[in-house]
Design a protein around this motif. Structure first.
Motif, PDB file in Angstrom:
ATOM      1  N   UNK A 283       0.864  -1.160   0.000  1.00 58.87           N
ATOM      2  CA  UNK A 283       0.000   0.000   0.000  1.00 58.87           C
ATOM      3  C   UNK A 283       0.913   1.226   0.000  1.00 58.87           C
ATOM      4  N   UNK A 284       0.877   1.991  -1.069  1.00 53.22           N
ATOM      5  CA  UNK A 284       1.770   3.140  -1.169  1.00 53.22           C
ATOM      6  C   UNK A 284       3.194   2.679  -1.376  1.00 53.22           C
ATOM      7  N   UNK A 285       4.058   3.003  -0.418  1.00 50.34           N
ATOM      8  CA  UNK A 285       5.463   2.635  -0.569  1.00 50.34           C
ATOM      9  C   UNK A 285       5.924   1.625   0.479  1.00 50.34           C
ATOM     10  N   UNK A 286       4.978   0.882   1.058  1.00 54.96           N
ATOM     11  CA  UNK A 286       5.293  -0.141   2.058  1.00 54.96           C
ATOM     12  C   UNK A 286       4.787  -1.488   1.550  1.00 54.96           C
ATOM     13  N   UNK A 287       5.667  -2.526   1.643  1.00 56.43           N
ATOM     14  CA  UNK A 287       5.312  -3.837   1.116  1.00 56.43           C
ATOM     15  C   UNK A 287       5.578  -4.917   2.158  1.00 56.43           C
ATOM     16  N   UNK A 288       4.626  -5.817   2.298  1.00 62.83           N
ATOM     17  CA  UNK A 288       4.726  -6.931   3.242  1.00 62.83           C
ATOM     18  C   UNK A 288       4.876  -8.237   2.481  1.00 62.83           C
TER      19      UNK A 288
END
Length: 169
Positions: A117-122
């Protein structure tokens, strides 16, 4: 007779149903640790930082899947991440040590993988499939970043998830 709940209680009941429905019955353990360097700079995995996770195994007849959770920022400078794990048994004996290469981005396009989401990745990466634990008790899993860099910027958090292995239908 039908029980009618007043408005505030209706919301509480609906929230309880949602929470119970979202529980994963196969999950035994999950913990994530936010990373920062020695100076307090967030989103940096220092080579000296070796997060450890302790979980309890009671059923030694069961197979388990062990996952590594990785959260990275979009500005992470590499497409992959090397992590070494050390798994220690309740008696202090080393069960396994292994180096894992995890792909966080597509090597050709640079497109982030994982859920984002946006610039964060899990990322939830199956690291030890169908693991058998031979002793009941507390196991310790330690993770080390193996990227030949003292401070690895862009890795926000790491974690471990242990779940009962479920055979595919």
């Amino acid at each position: 007779m039908i029980l009618q709940l007043s408005s505030p209680w209706r919301w509480v009941a609906m929230l309880a149903v949602v929470l119970l429905a979202s529980c994963d019955s196969s999950e035994l353990y999950e913990q994530n640790i936010d990373l920062k360097d020695a100076s307090g700079q967030p989103y940096v995995w220092a080579v000296q930082e070796k997060p450890s996770f302790t979980f309890t195994i009671t059923d030694t007849t069961q197979l388990y899947d062990v996952y590594f959770n990785i959260r990275n920022a979009a500005d992470y400078g590499y497409y992959n991440l090397y992590v070494k794990h050390t798994l220690t048994a309740p008696d202090g004996r080393r069960v396994s040590t292994l180096l894992h290469e995890m792909k966080l981005m597509d090597a050709k396009t640079g497109e982030p993988l994982g859920n984002g989401s946006g610039d964060i990745f899990d990322h939830r990466i199956l690291a030890l499939p169908q693991q058998r634990f031979h002793q009941p008790g507390e196991y310790r899993l330690t993770l080390e970043q193996y990227m030949r860099q003292d401070a690895l910027a862009g890795i926000m958090a790491v974690g471990v998830r242990v779940a009962r292995h479920e055979a595919a239908p």
